[in-house]
Design a protein around this motif. Structure first.
Motif, PDB file in Angstrom:
ATOM      1  N   ARG A  23      39.702  37.519  44.936  1.00 16.47           N
ATOM      2  CA  ARG A  23      40.711  36.753  44.203  1.00 16.47           C
ATOM      3  C   ARG A  23      40.369  35.272  44.283  1.00 16.47           C
ATOM      4  NH1 ARG A  23      43.848  33.681  47.477  1.00 16.47           N
ATOM      5  NH2 ARG A  23      44.144  34.375  49.607  1.00 16.47           N
ATOM      6  N   SER A  24      40.846  34.554  43.285  1.00 19.04           N
ATOM      7  CA  SER A  24      40.713  33.101  43.300  1.00 19.04           C
ATOM      8  C   SER A  24      41.737  32.529  44.280  1.00 19.04           C
ATOM      9  CB  SER A  24      40.950  32.538  41.897  1.00 19.04           C
ATOM     10  OG  SER A  24      42.296  32.768  41.513  1.00 19.04           O
ATOM     11  N   ILE A  29      42.744  37.978  40.019  1.00 24.89           N
ATOM     12  CA  ILE A  29      41.667  38.936  40.259  1.00 24.89           C
ATOM     13  C   ILE A  29      40.999  39.372  38.959  1.00 24.89           C
ATOM     14  CG2 ILE A  29      42.597  39.781  42.446  1.00 24.89           C
ATOM     15  CD1 ILE A  29      43.590  42.284  40.937  1.00 24.89           C
ATOM     16  N   GLY A  30      41.638  39.095  37.817  1.00 22.49           N
ATOM     17  CA  GLY A  30      41.052  39.514  36.552  1.00 22.49           C
ATOM     18  C   GLY A  30      41.565  38.708  35.376  1.00 22.49           C
ATOM     19  N   TYR A 116      46.691  48.321  42.758  1.00 20.20           N
ATOM     20  CA  TYR A 116      46.790  47.593  44.018  1.00 20.20           C
ATOM     21  C   TYR A 116      48.251  47.441  44.452  1.00 20.20           C
ATOM     22  CZ  TYR A 116      41.903  45.948  43.770  1.00 20.20           C
ATOM     23  OH  TYR A 116      40.546  45.855  43.738  1.00 20.20           O
ATOM     24  N   THR A 117      49.108  47.079  43.523  1.00 19.28           N
ATOM     25  CA  THR A 117      50.521  46.881  43.865  1.00 19.28           C
ATOM     26  C   THR A 117      51.120  48.162  44.411  1.00 19.28           C
ATOM     27  OG1 THR A 117      50.759  45.102  42.257  1.00 19.28           O
ATOM     28  CG2 THR A 117      52.776  46.233  42.935  1.00 19.28           C
ATOM     29  N   THR A 140      46.743  39.551  38.904  1.00 16.19           N
ATOM     30  CA  THR A 140      46.729  38.873  40.203  1.00 16.19           C
ATOM     31  C   THR A 140      46.778  39.892  41.338  1.00 16.19           C
ATOM     32  OG1 THR A 140      49.136  38.647  40.155  1.00 16.19           O
ATOM     33  CG2 THR A 140      47.838  36.781  39.330  1.00 16.19           C
ATOM     34  N   ALA A 141      46.331  39.446  42.490  1.00 19.67           N
ATOM     35  CA  ALA A 141      46.390  40.273  43.689  1.00 19.67           C
ATOM     36  C   ALA A 141      47.835  40.367  44.158  1.00 19.67           C
ATOM     37  CB  ALA A 141      45.532  39.657  44.792  1.00 19.67           C
TER      38      ALA A 141
END
Length: 175
Positions: A23-24, A29-30, A116-117, A140-141
């Protein structure tokens, strides 16, 4: 913090379900179905972490992989989809995450955002790469809550691909 734990190695009793992502610094993440950076060291880390384990991913993550890497070599590839008719060479289909994780094998959830969530409720471990950039994106993560503790925070390193800084973090679910 330093660690004597090799990536992908379990050091305490766990269910054997991990998640791995990059992740940034602002959590992205994408973007548009792709990873918004190219860090060779992170790709090598991903291969080392997931090793010969089962990898579980959503259908869009599967489709975002370059064709030459589908299925991810040396790993059992399980793809989540709601489409009963969907099939792909080298992929095992599961229609929900609980079914995909119902195995005695070590499993790594590898994306996407919704997987992921949902996976946060199942996983014992997260191997996270933080990329020292802020980027725009649509995925996002997930956030870590009090159930998680940071157990290893690697040093910032510079990528050989343009000098972008990155570091590896390891999170574990508290007992």
């Amino acid at each position: 913090m330093s660690s004597s734990v090799a990536p992908g190695e379990w050091t305490e009793p766990v269910r054997g379900i991990g998640m791995v992502w990059a992740r940034s610094t602002n959590g992205v993440i994408g973007a548009d179905g792709a990873i918004p950076w190219h860090i060779p060291e992170d790709l090598a880390h991903f291969r080392q972490v997931t090793g010969d384990a089962t990898v579980v991913m959503g259908r869009r993550t599967w489709e975002s992989l370059p064709e030459r890497f589908r299925p991810l070599p040396g790993r059992r590839n399980v793809v989540l989809t709601r489409d009963d008719a969907w099939r792909a060479a080298g992929a095992e289909v599961a229609h929900d995450l609980a079914t995909a994780l119902d195995t005695d094998e070590r499993v790594w959830i590898i994306g996407g955002g919704a997987v992921y969530t949902e996976g946060m409720a199942f996983a014992d471990r997260v191997s996270e790469t933080v990329i020292d950039v802020e980027v725009s994106g649509d995925t996002t993560a997930p956030d870590f809550d009090d159930a998680w503790t940071l157990v290893d925070e690697g040093p910032w390193q510079e990528s050989r691909n343009g000098g972008t800084r990155y570091r590896f973090l390891e999170w574990r679910r508290r007992a």
